[in-house]
Design a protein around this motif. Structure first.
Motif, PDB file in Angstrom:
ATOM      1  N   SER A 126       0.823  -1.204   0.000  1.00 16.91           N
ATOM      2  CA  SER A 126       0.000   0.000   0.000  1.00 16.91           C
ATOM      3  C   SER A 126       0.860   1.258   0.000  1.00 16.91           C
ATOM      4  CB  SER A 126      -0.927   0.008   1.209  1.00 16.91           C
ATOM      5  OG  SER A 126      -1.941   0.991   1.054  1.00 16.91           O
ATOM      6  N   HIS A 127       0.251   2.366  -0.451  1.00 13.08           N
ATOM      7  CA  HIS A 127       0.949   3.661  -0.543  1.00 13.08           C
ATOM      8  C   HIS A 127       2.255   3.526  -1.314  1.00 13.08           C
ATOM      9  CE1 HIS A 127      -1.745   4.023   2.997  1.00 13.08           C
ATOM     10  NE2 HIS A 127      -2.050   5.152   2.379  1.00 13.08           N
ATOM     11  N   LYS A 165      -0.735  -0.723  -4.340  1.00 11.27           N
ATOM     12  CA  LYS A 165      -1.752   0.336  -4.417  1.00 11.27           C
ATOM     13  C   LYS A 165      -1.070   1.701  -4.363  1.00 11.27           C
ATOM     14  CE  LYS A 165      -4.672   1.505  -1.011  1.00 11.27           C
ATOM     15  NZ  LYS A 165      -5.764   1.300  -0.028  1.00 11.27           N
ATOM     16  N   ASP A 221      -6.237   4.208  -5.077  1.00 16.50           N
ATOM     17  CA  ASP A 221      -7.032   4.743  -3.979  1.00 16.50           C
ATOM     18  C   ASP A 221      -7.340   6.207  -4.259  1.00 16.50           C
ATOM     19  OD1 ASP A 221      -8.266   5.362  -1.620  1.00 16.50           O
ATOM     20  OD2 ASP A 221      -6.667   4.638  -0.314  1.00 16.50           O
ATOM     21  N   HIS A 320      -8.688  -2.424   6.292  1.00 16.21           N
ATOM     22  CA  HIS A 320      -7.984  -1.146   6.156  1.00 16.21           C
ATOM     23  C   HIS A 320      -6.798  -1.182   7.111  1.00 16.21           C
ATOM     24  CE1 HIS A 320      -7.864   3.461   6.786  1.00 16.21           C
ATOM     25  NE2 HIS A 320      -7.255   3.167   5.652  1.00 16.21           N
ATOM     26  N   PHE A 322      -3.133   0.794   7.565  1.00 17.69           N
ATOM     27  CA  PHE A 322      -1.973   1.627   7.231  1.00 17.69           C
ATOM     28  C   PHE A 322      -1.377   2.249   8.498  1.00 17.69           C
ATOM     29  CE2 PHE A 322      -4.740   5.072   7.961  1.00 17.69           C
ATOM     30  CZ  PHE A 322      -4.142   6.315   7.709  1.00 17.69           C
ATOM     31  N   GLU A 345      -4.288  -5.245   3.001  1.00 19.23           N
ATOM     32  CA  GLU A 345      -3.446  -4.063   2.833  1.00 19.23           C
ATOM     33  C   GLU A 345      -2.299  -4.086   3.833  1.00 19.23           C
ATOM     34  OE1 GLU A 345      -3.960   0.811   2.634  1.00 19.23           O
ATOM     35  OE2 GLU A 345      -5.503  -0.383   3.665  1.00 19.23           O
ATOM     36  N   ASP A 347       1.590  -1.635   4.600  1.00 16.63           N
ATOM     37  CA  ASP A 347       2.633  -0.716   4.170  1.00 16.63           C
ATOM     38  C   ASP A 347       3.983  -1.402   4.293  1.00 16.63           C
ATOM     39  OD1 ASP A 347       1.236   1.653   3.437  1.00 16.63           O
ATOM     40  OD2 ASP A 347       0.821   2.043   5.549  1.00 16.63           O
TER      41      ASP A 347
END
Length: 404
Positions: A126-127, A165, A221, A320, A322, A345, A347
């Motif tokens: 993610s990110h 993502k 996102d 979710h 993060f 998800e 990070d």
């Protein structure tokens, strides 16, 4: 045999996490067992810790094995203001109770959730590019152009992740800047989407695909950064790209359902919802392909109920996630036990001192998180390390868009 272990104290701890803080609940029982949970005050919800502290008096003295009763009592006591920060406080308390209960029994938390269905869970990075663009002093190497975007795409593939993502970026003189008007950066409350943003978004996605290659799934996102018209413009602009999902936040289930019915890509949503009652209108509207559940906000036990409702509407779920490593472990146990899972998800870009803060890090192999079998969530915060990184007084979304 009836089990009993009363809670004797409930404390709040926090530490510096770069551009934000990490926050924790420490619940101690009469047997000396410590149950931990991680919560968040930086994602649009300041004051969760204060709510937890106010509610702690109704937790101390109660049997941690009866977490459903404690949750029901706390909900009853706060019913006139249910939801929001109060709901997140209840979720944080529930998660600490689950950890304490599992440790009292000497079992992983997934055993409390019906037992694990899977030994490892597919994760997406993610990110991806986002942290290195938006927070270059914390996440290295910084990304300053499209070549950097392509490079992190290659890194994802070379590290054997199967999905990533990213977010929306504006490019000026080749340099990317996070485009987050929904969060006030830039401050543009009308949150319209113009041609330049559409061109730059497509360019960004094509660059990350160029680096990642054809076999890595790409997720986008959009957060709260458009209204219905803008989301449809984004979807039309990238209609021919190969996307795993487009993540959209909308306060209106009918608007989201309208978007989904016109989308060439799967839609995910609902990460900011609290409690089954808030999810139900989105399920009835068939507004999303994947329901995203924030288990630190909702509580993992309550999240299992939301996932069960999603199953009845033929919808899969994704957590979710993060935050810090404890949240990742909490979500891992949810993913291990929930039948209708899509993907998890996580990070991968981390702070330099993240590994100091927890007794165990997530074990990721070939793009999958291996479910731990240690009692409780499988990791605890390191209190000495937390004290070595005292929390900041600013950070999170409250600082987005501010100068100086």
């Amino acid at each position: 045999m009836t089990k009993s272990s009363k809670a004797t104290s409930l404390e709040i701890l926090a530490c510096d996490a770069g551009w934000r803080n990490y926050h924790f609940v420490k619940l101690t029982t009469e047997d000396g067992i410590v149950g931990w949970s991680e919560f968040d005050e930086g994602f649009g919800s300041p004051g969760v810790g204060a709510a937890i502290q106010r509610l702690s008096a109704r937790v101390v003295g109660q049997n941690v094995f009866r977490h459903e009763r404690i949750y029901a009592e706390l909900f009853a006591a706060t019913r006139p203001a249910a939801g929001g920060v109060v709901a997140q406080a209840l979720g944080a308390i529930e998660n600490a109770l689950l950890d304490a209960k599992a440790k009292c029994l000497g079992v992983p938390c997934y055993e409390l959730l019906g037992g694990k269905i899977r030994d490892h869970v597919r994760v997406y990075w993610s990110h991806c590019a986002t942290w290195r663009i938006n927070h270059p002093s914390w996440y290295k190497p910084p990304i300053e152009n499209l070549d950097g975007v392509k490079a992190i795409g290659r890194e994802v593939r070379e590290k054997k992740f199967t999905a990533l993502k990213t977010n929306i970026f504006s490019y000026d003189d080749g340099k990317p800047t996070g485009w987050r008007p929904g969060f006030g950066s830039p401050f543009a409350p009308e949150i319209n989407v113009d041609r330049k943003i559409l061109r730059d978004l497509r360019m960004h996605l094509e660059a990350i695909r160029d680096g990642a290659g054809p076999d890595v799934d790409i997720l986008l996102d959009c957060n709260f950064n458009a209204k219905t018209e803008g989301y449809l413009e984004i979807l039309r602009t990238i209609a021919d790209l190969d996307m795993f999902w487009i993540e959209i936040d909308s306060f209106n289930p009918e608007a989201l359902g309208y978007i989904r019915r016109q989308s060439p890509h799967p839609i995910s949503s609902c990460e900011t919802l609290l409690g089954l009652r808030e999810f139900l209108p989105y399920f009835r509207e068939q507004a999303m392909d994947v329901a995203i559940i924030d288990t630190p906000w909702n509580g993992v036990w309550q999240s299992m109920k939301i996932a069960a409702a999603a199953e009845a509407f033929e919808v899969n779920v994704a957590p979710h996630n993060f935050y810090g490593h404890l949240c990742s472990m909490m979500n891992a146990h949810f993913c291990a036990a929930v039948p209708n899972l899509r993907i998890m998800e996580i990070d991968i870009d981390r702070l330099a001192w993240d590994r100091e803060l927890f007794t165990h890090e997530p074990d990721i192999q070939n793009g999958h998180l291996v479910i731990p079998d240690r009692p409780g969530w499988g990791t605890d915060p390191n209190e000495e390390a937390l004290r070595a990184h005292p929390p900041k007084t600013t950070g999170g979304l409250l600082n987005y868009g501010r100068k100086g």
